[in-house]
Motif scaffolding. Structure first.
Motif, PDB file in Angstrom:
ATOM      1  N   THR A 174      26.215  62.053  -4.328  1.00 51.68           N
ATOM      2  CA  THR A 174      26.621  62.381  -2.945  1.00 51.68           C
ATOM      3  C   THR A 174      27.924  61.648  -2.591  1.00 51.68           C
ATOM      4  O   THR A 174      28.884  62.255  -2.098  1.00 51.68           O
ATOM      5  N   HIS A 175      27.975  60.353  -2.856  1.00 50.46           N
ATOM      6  CA  HIS A 175      29.173  59.585  -2.491  1.00 50.46           C
ATOM      7  C   HIS A 175      30.351  59.859  -3.420  1.00 50.46           C
ATOM      8  O   HIS A 175      31.506  59.758  -3.014  1.00 50.46           O
ATOM      9  N   GLU A 176      30.052  60.197  -4.669  1.00 50.94           N
ATOM     10  CA  GLU A 176      31.122  60.485  -5.633  1.00 50.94           C
ATOM     11  C   GLU A 176      31.964  61.692  -5.171  1.00 50.94           C
ATOM     12  O   GLU A 176      33.123  61.811  -5.508  1.00 50.94           O
ATOM     13  N   ARG A 177      31.331  62.568  -4.376  1.00 55.44           N
ATOM     14  CA  ARG A 177      32.032  63.774  -3.892  1.00 55.44           C
ATOM     15  C   ARG A 177      32.883  63.494  -2.651  1.00 55.44           C
ATOM     16  O   ARG A 177      33.474  64.411  -2.088  1.00 55.44           O
ATOM     17  N   GLN A 182      40.329  64.249   1.089  1.00 54.68           N
ATOM     18  CA  GLN A 182      39.620  64.697   2.295  1.00 54.68           C
ATOM     19  C   GLN A 182      39.718  63.634   3.383  1.00 54.68           C
ATOM     20  O   GLN A 182      39.919  63.943   4.552  1.00 54.68           O
ATOM     21  N   ALA A 183      39.572  62.377   2.978  1.00 54.09           N
ATOM     22  CA  ALA A 183      39.635  61.285   3.952  1.00 54.09           C
ATOM     23  C   ALA A 183      41.040  61.208   4.568  1.00 54.09           C
ATOM     24  O   ALA A 183      41.194  61.001   5.776  1.00 54.09           O
ATOM     25  N   GLU A 184      42.053  61.421   3.751  1.00 49.33           N
ATOM     26  CA  GLU A 184      43.431  61.369   4.273  1.00 49.33           C
ATOM     27  C   GLU A 184      43.683  62.502   5.261  1.00 49.33           C
ATOM     28  O   GLU A 184      44.317  62.313   6.300  1.00 49.33           O
ATOM     29  N   ALA A 233      32.418  57.906   6.096  1.00 52.80           N
ATOM     30  CA  ALA A 233      32.328  58.317   4.688  1.00 52.80           C
ATOM     31  C   ALA A 233      31.022  57.799   4.091  1.00 52.80           C
ATOM     32  O   ALA A 233      31.009  56.824   3.337  1.00 52.80           O
ATOM     33  N   THR A 234      29.942  58.445   4.482  1.00 54.69           N
ATOM     34  CA  THR A 234      28.656  58.216   3.822  1.00 54.69           C
ATOM     35  C   THR A 234      27.746  59.388   4.165  1.00 54.69           C
ATOM     36  O   THR A 234      28.175  60.343   4.827  1.00 54.69           O
ATOM     37  N   GLU A 235      26.486  59.302   3.739  1.00 57.17           N
ATOM     38  CA  GLU A 235      25.557  60.427   3.908  1.00 57.17           C
ATOM     39  C   GLU A 235      25.397  60.771   5.391  1.00 57.17           C
ATOM     40  O   GLU A 235      25.330  59.874   6.255  1.00 57.17           O
ATOM     41  N   CYS A 236      25.299  62.086   5.683  1.00 50.76           N
ATOM     42  CA  CYS A 236      25.386  62.536   7.078  1.00 50.76           C
ATOM     43  C   CYS A 236      24.200  62.125   7.962  1.00 50.76           C
ATOM     44  O   CYS A 236      24.321  62.153   9.187  1.00 50.76           O
ATOM     45  N   GLY A 237      23.059  61.704   7.369  1.00 46.29           N
ATOM     46  CA  GLY A 237      21.922  61.269   8.182  1.00 46.29           C
ATOM     47  C   GLY A 237      22.287  60.129   9.122  1.00 46.29           C
ATOM     48  O   GLY A 237      21.706  59.969  10.194  1.00 46.29           O
ATOM     49  N   ILE A 238      23.284  59.340   8.752  1.00 50.45           N
ATOM     50  CA  ILE A 238      23.686  58.181   9.552  1.00 50.45           C
ATOM     51  C   ILE A 238      24.287  58.594  10.906  1.00 50.45           C
ATOM     52  O   ILE A 238      24.356  57.797  11.836  1.00 50.45           O
ATOM     53  N   PHE A 254      33.842  64.192   7.091  1.00 55.24           N
ATOM     54  CA  PHE A 254      34.935  65.005   6.547  1.00 55.24           C
ATOM     55  C   PHE A 254      34.498  65.775   5.326  1.00 55.24           C
ATOM     56  O   PHE A 254      35.263  66.514   4.737  1.00 55.24           O
ATOM     57  N   ASN A 255      33.253  65.578   4.933  1.00 57.56           N
ATOM     58  CA  ASN A 255      32.822  66.212   3.700  1.00 57.56           C
ATOM     59  C   ASN A 255      31.666  67.153   4.005  1.00 57.56           C
ATOM     60  O   ASN A 255      30.635  66.717   4.517  1.00 57.56           O
TER      61      ASN A 255
END
Ligand code: 13P
Ligand code: SF4
Length: 303
Positions: A174-177, A182-184, A233-238, A254-255
């Motif tokens: 999940t985080h590798e993607r 995308q962040a920029e 930039a982490t899993e959307c549940g947060i 962003f992902n």
């Protein structure tokens, strides 16, 4: 059954079974809302070691329930869905780690808690994303370190501590993607927003982040920060605890695939079933639990 009926049934079962519900920050909103304790891997491990309830219904992934079983061997640890595993934890087999460790006598094995009980049992000390830097700093400078299994967290810790470590090449799918491009783009679209990232993200993304921390670390930072806008930039549940706790602030992802499919397997319906059936249970055999407890306790002592 509808959610409010499931919630009512869950409350009834919790009383009957003397059960406490634990939920990781990535769980779906209704699971988090039904929980007695919500947290990151470190926080939930600490509470698991202390809770008075006879039963823990652990809504997270398998290694988290195993850690609770290791720290609370006299409690019954239930999970809503036994298929909720962690692909990163599955990237290191005990036999392969034993071979690596035996080929490197004298080196200290530091193992991220996203790992099986059998892998922890082969390790000198565990860490989570919240304390990995402190754990590595606690190891004498003349000792060489083998870091298992997350290469991204490992690189982050090396950059923070200046310590060289040999890294296992595991990663979180999940985080590798989460890509730096995308962040920029997100930063260009939201120039006033701070970029906050989990250390399981790739190193080039972490290099441009304003703050890097565990899930609970990110939540605390957003709460305390005077900034009003954040890119996460982490899993959307947060996003659920972030938006609920900070209704006046704006959070962007962003992902489009920032989902951990395993974390999302747990539902209110499965939680009710688990307490009705008192299954599925996660129980680490005593001999293995005794060996795996040592590196976890060493980590917990670090603070
Ligand atoms: P935290 O310990 O930061 O909650 O992270 C656990 C995890 O699995 C991240 O992907
Ligand atoms: Fe494992 Fe990644 Fe899911 Fe966390 S988000 S549980 S590291 S697969």
């Amino acid at each position: 059954m509808r959610n409010n009926q499931l919630m009512a049934r869950l409350e009834e079962l919790k009383r009957e079974r003397d059960a406490a519900v634990f939920a990781h920050n990535y769980q779906i909103p209704e699971v988090q809302d039904a929980a007695d304790y919500i947290g990151d891997s470190l926080g939930l491990s600490r509470i698991a070691a202390e809770t008075k309830a006879d039963v823990i219904l652990f809504c997270g992934v398998h290694f988290m329930a195993e850690t609770a079983s290791i720290l609370s061997p006299n409690k019954k640890i239930l999970v809503p869905d036994l298929n909720a595993g962690c692909p990163m934890a599955d990237m290191v087999m005990p036999r392969e780690l034993a071979r690596w460790r035996d080929g490197n006598p004298g080196k200290v094995v530091v193992t991220y808690v996203n790992s099986s009980a059998a892998v922890k049992a082969l390790s000198d000390i565990c860490c989570t994303s919240a304390n990995a830097v402190q754990v590595v700093e606690s190891i004498p400078a003349d000792k060489e370190i083998l870091f298992v299994p997350d290469r991204n967290l490992g690189k982050f810790v090396m950059a923070k501590t200046g310590r060289r470590m040999e890294l296992w090449l595991g990663f979180c799918p999940t985080h590798e993607r989460m890509l730096v491009e995308q962040a920029e783009r997100a930063k260009a679209m939201h120039p006033d927003a701070l970029l906050l990232a989990h250390p399981e993200c790739p190193a080039d993304l972490l290099a441009i982040a304003d703050y890097v921390s565990s899930t609970t670390g990110i939540i605390a930072y957003c709460h305390e920060s005077p900034a009003r806008e954040f890119i996460i930039a982490t899993e959307c549940g947060i996003l659920h605890p972030l938006r609920r706790g900070n209704p006046d602030k704006i959070f962007h992802t962003f992902n489009p695939v920032a989902d951990c499919p395993n974390m999302k397997l747990n539902t209110l319906q499965k939680m009710v079933w688990a307490l009705e059936d008192m299954a599925p249970e996660v129980s680490v055999p005593k001999e293995l639990a005794d060996r795996a407890r040592l590196p976890i306790q060493r980590m917990l002592e670090i603070g």
